[in-house]
Design a protein around this motif. Structure first.
Motif, mmCIF file in Angstrom:
data_model
loop_
_atom_site.group_PDB
_atom_site.id
_atom_site.type_symbol
_atom_site.label_atom_id
_atom_site.label_comp_id
_atom_site.label_asym_id
_atom_site.label_seq_id
_atom_site.Cartn_x
_atom_site.Cartn_y
_atom_site.Cartn_z
ATOM 1 N N TYR A 142 9.903 -20.802 -9.005
ATOM 2 C CA TYR A 142 9.353 -20.157 -7.817
ATOM 3 C C TYR A 142 10.383 -19.192 -7.235
ATOM 4 O O TYR A 142 11.578 -19.292 -7.493
ATOM 5 N N ASN A 146 6.540 -16.958 -3.407
ATOM 6 C CA ASN A 146 5.827 -18.231 -3.301
ATOM 7 C C ASN A 146 5.894 -18.835 -1.911
ATOM 8 O O ASN A 146 5.141 -19.756 -1.593
ATOM 9 N N TRP A 151 -0.072 -16.441 -0.368
ATOM 10 C CA TRP A 151 0.360 -16.126 -1.730
ATOM 11 C C TRP A 151 -0.760 -16.487 -2.687
ATOM 12 O O TRP A 151 -1.240 -17.622 -2.692
ATOM 13 N N PRO A 152 -1.231 -15.563 -3.511
ATOM 14 C CA PRO A 152 -2.434 -15.795 -4.323
ATOM 15 C C PRO A 152 -2.318 -16.923 -5.344
ATOM 16 O O PRO A 152 -3.339 -17.486 -5.757
ATOM 17 N N LEU A 153 -1.091 -17.261 -5.755
ATOM 18 C CA LEU A 153 -0.917 -18.290 -6.773
ATOM 19 C C LEU A 153 -0.618 -19.663 -6.169
ATOM 20 O O LEU A 153 -0.257 -20.582 -6.886
ATOM 21 N N GLY A 154 -0.770 -19.778 -4.862
ATOM 22 C CA GLY A 154 -0.520 -21.052 -4.202
ATOM 23 C C GLY A 154 0.839 -21.084 -3.541
ATOM 24 O O GLY A 154 1.858 -20.840 -4.191
ATOM 25 N N THR A 179 8.371 -11.926 -11.876
ATOM 26 C CA THR A 179 7.063 -12.028 -11.216
ATOM 27 C C THR A 179 7.148 -11.794 -9.711
ATOM 28 O O THR A 179 6.119 -11.743 -9.038
ATOM 29 N N ARG A 182 4.971 -9.183 -7.906
ATOM 30 C CA ARG A 182 3.655 -9.414 -7.316
ATOM 31 C C ARG A 182 3.698 -9.355 -5.795
ATOM 32 O O ARG A 182 2.715 -8.993 -5.150
#
Length: 361
Positions: A142, A146, A151-154, A179, A182
């Motif tokens: 992470y 994050n 945050w779209p991925l949780g 990443t 993002r």
């Protein structure tokens, strides 16, 4: 990360103390320090021992109530590369912690050079690490993105994201990897308004310091230090707006008037648009007084940016240069505490704390 044990003389250098005072601190604190397997039974300190002693000493000296502490946010940033920015970030965060300050360092560079320099692999997956026997604790799962709301991925909590390369009382790290890009995309395209996107990081830190955000409680930190990439993307802009200070390293070997002029204009634009901008602190790096052009460049900076230039600077050193060439090196102040470059780094860190009005603990 594995360190060779330190003898008491090196510990004294790191803590700015005498060997006798280090021994007294060990006895008073009750911190367990291993002894050499020999007739002398010499104490051999781990890097965690050293930061534990620094915190013990700082806590002992201060009588301030925790709620009265001022938290300082700073970004290490330079518009041009090759100035030692990430190397200074890692060393300054270690220096701050060696003074007993709770320090949170946040890597905002997709290339994750600071993360790598502190011993973490941002490239390997869990499966790849298992194949080569690398422990999961050395990987990056992470990053700062994050921790952002929506945050779209949780979303994750700070405890899930933060790394402690040198133990609880050493500098803490929020790592980075590719990443993290993002987050820049999210701030650019998904925010309902540009101003809200620009201030998203400020709001996160403000709520975290006030204990309003259980996912990002940073109320116990004295210093939050961003290491921002040279490119001025939306993440960097947000970090600058969230900061009280911007620490700008300047290479005295290849000084760029355009870089400082550009940064000054960026800060002026921020102040005009938002009514605030971080105070500029310039740190001279790679100074070689034997080279005429270098001293001429230093004189030029003093004439134009006298109020911003830190009173201490970092001299050219082969020891220091090696850390730029090897991402796996530990901070120089920890690997070679007795060298002249480490002394320069410690002096600069102390001057920074004075400029930023930070007191121990």
């Amino acid at each position: 990360m594995t360190f060779k044990p330190y003898k008491v003389q090196a510990v004294a250098q790191l803590l700015g103390a005498t060997t006798d005072s280090v021994r007294r601190m060990v006895d008073e604190s009750g911190i367990k320090v291993a002894r050499q397997d020999s007739g002398t039974k010499t104490r051999m300190f781990s890097v965690e021992n050293i930061f534990d002693l620094a915190r013990f000493s700082a806590t002992k000296k201060t009588k301030k109530k925790r709620g009265e502490r001022k938290q300082v946010v700073a970004t290490v940033y330079a518009p041009n590369g090759g100035v030692g920015k990430t190397t200074l970030s890692g060393n300054f965060s270690s220096c701050f912690s060696l003074r007993g300050l709770k320090t949170l360092t946040i890597d905002l560079d997709f290339q994750a050079k600071l993360t790598s320099s502190l011993g973490y692999d941002s490239e390997l997956t869990l499966e790849e690490a298992a194949e080569i026997g690398k422990p999961p604790s050395q990987l990056v799962e992470y990053h700062f993105g994050n921790l952002m709301p929506n945050w779209p991925l949780g979303r994750r909590t700070l405890d899930e994201v933060v790394k402690m390369p040198y133990g609880e009382n050493g500098p803490h790290l929020i790592p980075a990897d590719l990443t993290l890009d993002r987050l820049d995309t999210m701030l650019t395209t998904e925010a309902p308004a540009r101003r809200m996107a620009d201030m998203a990081i400020s709001k996160l830190l403000r709520d975290g310091h006030a204990k309003k955000d259980s996912h990002f409680d940073i109320s116990n930190y004295d210093i939050v230090l961003f290491d921002a990439p040279s490119s001025k993307n939306r993440i960097t802009r947000g970090a600058l707006l969230a900061s009280d200070y911007v620490i700008c390293p300047v290479s005295m070997e290849k000084y760029s008037t355009k870089a400082l002029s550009y940064l000054s204009s960026v800060l002026s634009e921020m102040h005009n648009q938002f009514g605030r901008s971080p105070e500029l602190i310039i740190v001279g790096n790679f100074l070689d007084s034997a080279r005429g052009p270098v001293m001429t460049q230093l004189s030029m900076i003093m004439q134009t940016y006298k109020q911003s230039l830190l009173d201490y600077w970092i001299r050219h050193s082969e020891d220091f240069a090696k850390t730029l060439d090897n991402e796996a090196d530990v901070p120089l102040v920890l690997s070679k505490p007795g060298c002249s470059a480490s002394s320069d780094l410690q002096n600069c860190a102390a001057a920074l704390l004075t400029r930023m009005q930070v007191t121990n603990a």
